[in-house]
Design a protein around this motif. Structure first.
Motif: not given
Length: 312
Positions: A30-32, A35-37, A61-64, A271-275
């Protein structure tokens, strides 16, 4: 006994490697995408000079940054790496700072959609690049002030030891500021943000519904805005899901066995951090008719695409 000890250590190491892979794999994927977006939003003038895309870029930017910092904290916890209070304080402060940006940015994006539907003739004068930048700065200022206030609870602790003494446990917000008053402050702040943001989104949604019934309102635009605001409400719930992460872990640690806790911790983390930090790119990147072709263009490494310019 020595053989059993070696087997136990090997199993523990293998367990940590598997947990790191299961958490780092989705996070890196999801970082990829994020980053693309983010690169896509800076590649075309239509995105650089359109207010809602500027807000989207700030949210990304904040979420990444939040995802990167929390992944570092998770890997330190899984690896049982102990760090000094100073390092832990720096990392957790960055995590709290970026986590606070998402709900505030969603509120700004909600108000932008409300103005676009309910006051279309005044939209260009109200929602311009200058005001958008001011709103983004205000969101970062509020989140920064919140972190400064949280760190004031450390006044009673000896600062000279923070840079030298290792923490007794892995780095968390709870371990960084062991003060019940800070926990009460965090709950109060999160409650105020959640209630205020929810009222803003619901009120904006109600205003859009009322405006949609007016003969002069663009029905298609109003319907699209209603769906967007509902998505903002869902994102708001998800962006504040991180506040449940540590309380859930604390409750589980007292009720389940260690091996169960370790695996459940990984599931809760995803579930609570990554997603929640990844849905922004999926929702806007695939739903927005302007962003979608550019995102797919860079995602599949096609380097020839044009987008019609747009304005705020």
């Amino acid at each position: 006994m020595s053989s059993r000890s070696n087997i136990s250590q090997y199993q523990g190491l293998l367990e940590r490697i598997v947990l790191c892979f299961l958490s780092t794999g989705p996070a890196c994927f999801f970082l990829l995408i994020n980053g693309i977006l983010m690169f896509s939003l800076r590649s075309k003038p239509v995105f650089r000079y359109t207010c809602r895309y500027i807000l989207l870029y700030n949210l990304l930017v904040a979420d990444t940054a939040q995802l990167i910092v929390t992944q570092v904290l998770f890997l330190l916890a899984v690896g049982r790496v102990k760090i000094t209070y100073a390092v832990c304080g720096t990392i957790t402060t960055m995590a709290n700072l970026t986590a606070g940006i998402s709900p505030l940015t969603l509120v700004i994006m909600t108000l932008e959609r409300y103005v676009a539907v309910c006051y279309p003739l005044r939209h260009a004068s109200i929602v311009n690049i200058k005001n958008t930048v001011v709103a983004i700065i205000a969101a970062w200022a509020v989140s920064t002030l919140n972190n400064v206030t949280r760190n004031l609870f450390l006044i009673e602790y000896p600062y000279e030891k923070f840079g030298k003494v290792l923490m007794k446990d892995y780095c968390t917000n709870i371990g960084w500021i062991p003060d019940s008053l800070c926990d009460d402050y965090d709950r109060a702040y999160n409650a105020v943000v959640f209630v205020s943001a929810s009222i803003t989104v619901i009120s904006s949604y109600t205003g859009v519904v009322i405006a949609a019934k007016a003969a002069s309102t663009d029905k298609a635009s109003a319907l699209k805005a209603r769906k967007t605001l509902l998505l903002h409400l869902v994102q708001l719930f998800l962006s504040l899901a991180y506040t449940l992460y540590y309380p859930l872990l604390s409750a589980l640690a007292k009720t389940v066995q260690r091996i169960v806790f370790v695996w459940v911790q990984n599931v809760i983390y995803v579930l609570f951090i990554v997603l929640p930090r990844c849905l922004t790119s999926l929702i806007y990147g695939l739903r927005d008719q302007t962003v979608r072709p550019v995102l797919l263009h860079y995602l599949f490494c096609r380097w020839k695409l044009s987008v019609e310019p747009a304005t705020c």
